[in-house]
Design a protein around this motif. Structure first.
Motif, PDB file in Angstrom:
ATOM      1  N   TRP A   1       2.551   1.656  -3.376  1.00 49.55           N
ATOM      2  CA  TRP A   1       1.578   2.156  -4.350  1.00 49.55           C
ATOM      3  C   TRP A   1       1.370   3.662  -4.168  1.00 49.55           C
ATOM      4  N   ARG A   2       1.290   4.138  -2.938  1.00 47.49           N
ATOM      5  CA  ARG A   2       1.139   5.577  -2.683  1.00 47.49           C
ATOM      6  C   ARG A   2       2.304   6.363  -3.279  1.00 47.49           C
TER       7      ARG A   2
ATOM      8  N   LYS B   1       0.831  -1.207   0.000  1.00 52.56           N
ATOM      9  CA  LYS B   1       0.000   0.000   0.000  1.00 52.56           C
ATOM     10  C   LYS B   1       0.865   1.256   0.000  1.00 52.56           C
ATOM     11  N   GLU B   2       1.935   1.233   0.784  1.00 55.22           N
ATOM     12  CA  GLU B   2       2.828   2.386   0.869  1.00 55.22           C
ATOM     13  C   GLU B   2       3.599   2.576  -0.441  1.00 55.22           C
TER      14      GLU B   2
ATOM     15  N   ARG C   1      -6.263   5.777  -7.294  1.00 61.61           N
ATOM     16  CA  ARG C   1      -5.399   5.468  -6.163  1.00 61.61           C
ATOM     17  C   ARG C   1      -6.133   4.568  -5.215  1.00 61.61           C
TER      18      ARG C   1
ATOM     19  N   CYS D   1       2.028   6.415  -7.070  1.00 58.82           N
ATOM     20  CA  CYS D   1       0.981   7.362  -7.455  1.00 58.82           C
ATOM     21  C   CYS D   1       1.480   8.799  -7.378  1.00 58.82           C
ATOM     22  N   GLN D   2       2.183   9.100  -6.319  1.00 60.27           N
ATOM     23  CA  GLN D   2       2.705  10.456  -6.124  1.00 60.27           C
ATOM     24  C   GLN D   2       3.729  10.801  -7.202  1.00 60.27           C
TER      25      GLN D   2
ATOM     26  N   SER E   1      -6.187  10.667  -8.740  1.00 61.36           N
ATOM     27  CA  SER E   1      -6.684  10.276  -7.415  1.00 61.36           C
ATOM     28  C   SER E   1      -7.786   9.220  -7.495  1.00 61.36           C
TER      29      SER E   1
END
Length: 64
Positions: free
Chosen positions: A50-51, A47-48, A64, A54-55, A61
């Protein structure tokens, strides 16, 4: 987030061919100077990671 969901999101956003290449080759300072594969192997949560993807890559958004 499970790894299967992470890889599905990567494939959905980048395409299956480029997702693997990106994960293997793109070093991100936000991951401590690691690639996606290296970060996951080092124990980062999917999850981290992927964040961060995305950033860095400007994933909209809604995806996400």
């Amino acid at each position: 987030m499970r790894l299967t969901e992470f890889w599905q999101r990567m494939d959905d956003h980048f395409g299956s061919g480029y997702a693997e290449s990106f994960a293997r080759d793109h070093v991100m300072s936000e991951l401590g100077g690691r690639t996606v594969h290296q970060a996951l192997e080092a124990g980062w949560e999917a999850k981290e990671v992927w964040r961060v993807v995305c950033q860095v890559m400007g994933v909209p958004s809604r995806l996400r």
